[in-house]
Design an enzyme around this catalytic site. Structure first.
Site, short mmCIF file in Angstrom:
data_model
loop_
_atom_site.label_atom_id
_atom_site.label_comp_id
_atom_site.label_asym_id
_atom_site.label_seq_id
_atom_site.Cartn_x
_atom_site.Cartn_y
_atom_site.Cartn_z
N SER A 120 92.23 58.46 -5.53
CA SER A 120 92.97 57.22 -5.71
C SER A 120 93.17 56.53 -4.38
O SER A 120 93.16 57.15 -3.31
CB SER A 120 94.35 57.51 -6.32
OG SER A 120 95.18 56.37 -6.33
N TYR B 26 101.87 61.86 -7.70
CA TYR B 26 100.52 61.34 -7.90
C TYR B 26 99.75 61.27 -6.58
O TYR B 26 98.61 61.74 -6.49
CB TYR B 26 100.62 59.95 -8.53
CG TYR B 26 99.28 59.35 -8.89
CD1 TYR B 26 98.61 59.72 -10.05
CD2 TYR B 26 98.69 58.38 -8.08
CE1 TYR B 26 97.39 59.15 -10.40
CE2 TYR B 26 97.48 57.80 -8.41
CZ TYR B 26 96.83 58.19 -9.57
OH TYR B 26 95.62 57.63 -9.89
#
Length: 261
Positions: free
Chosen positions: A140, A153
């Site tokens: 990400s 995350y």
């Protein structure tokens, strides 16, 4: 001829979003794909749409080693071999660091980080036996730049980048290339949980995402899952034959700096 003719690729989180688009594109480019997900209805429907000669679906909880063994076995039984993996499955939870329950942190790590680890571990013997192959891990933008409310995350995705680099070093001698895609804001059900009533995730942000990212991202819009799929295809085919161990950012220029439009 397709870019993936003769290839057999396992794709996780394949029932919707980026995984669905990767499955569609890989099949269109000649690959036979094993679709793994915990969303059995949409996953089975997609496999049926792509056709038995091109796709099969298996229930795959990426945090369970036994599920990975079953998925690899199913791919072998259906298509004879495995020579590619796209570790796409992931979950997103918004929370402040001090307010994040340990169980929530561990849930995110289990899917995003442990899932990628188990996937690589499961396919390495198959890829080695096939004489080489490719692994594409989904990291990400948040793995490379801090973002408030994404402690779990960002931590899990930063770990994916680290594992990608180590795996690339260890597996290069076996003809296995390992890279990571690092998407920014992509318009998928994960970033818009209000679209999936049974998702069980947190409420979506109040701001309209398209307008928000339209102002923030230099290219002026949120990304599309098919754009990420095209990057995963590039990293899974001969076009990227001299590339391994790299995180590829696909974020509309967001990491370069924010531009308010």
């Amino acid at each position: 001829m397709g870019k993936l003719d003769g290839r057999v690729v396992i794709i996780t989180g394949a029932a919707r979003g980026q995984g669905e688009q990767e499955a569609r594109l890989f099949a269109a480019e000649g690959a036979r794909v094993l679709l793994g997900d915990v969303l059995d209805g949409p996953g089975k429907a997609l496999a049926e749409e792509l056709g038995d000669d091109r796709a099969r679906y298996v229930h795959l909880d990426v945090g369970r080693e036994a599920d990975w063994a079953a998925a690899v076995r199913a791919a072998g039984e259906a298509f004879g071999t495995v020579d590619g993996l796209v570790n796409n499955a992931g979950i997103l939870r918004y929370n402040e660091l001090a307010a994040t329950p340990l169980a929530e942190f561990q849930q995110v790590v289990r899917v995003n980080q442990v899932g990628a680890f188990l996937g690589m571990k499961a396919v390495v013997p198959e890829l080695t036996a096939a004489g080489g192959g490719t692994i594409v891990n989904t990291a990400s933008y948040a793995a490379l730049s801090g973002m408030a409310y994404l402690t779990a995350y960002a931590a899990s995705k930063a770990a994916v980048v680290g594992m990608t680099r180590v795996a690339a070093m260890e597996l290069a001698g076996r003809g296995i290339r390992v890279n990571a895609v690092c998407p920014g804001a992509i318009d998928t059900p994960m970033t818009r949980p209000e679209r999936v009533a049974a998702d069980g995730g947190p409420a979506a942000p109040d701001a309209d995402l398209e307008a928000f990212y339209g102002r923030l991202v230099p290219l002026g819009r949120i990304g599309r899952p098919e754009e990420v799929a095209r990057l995963a295809l590039f990293l899974s085919c001969a076009d990227s034959s001299y590339i391994t161990g790299q995180p590829f950012v696909i974020d509309g220029g967001w990491l370069s700096g924010t531009g308010i439009h």
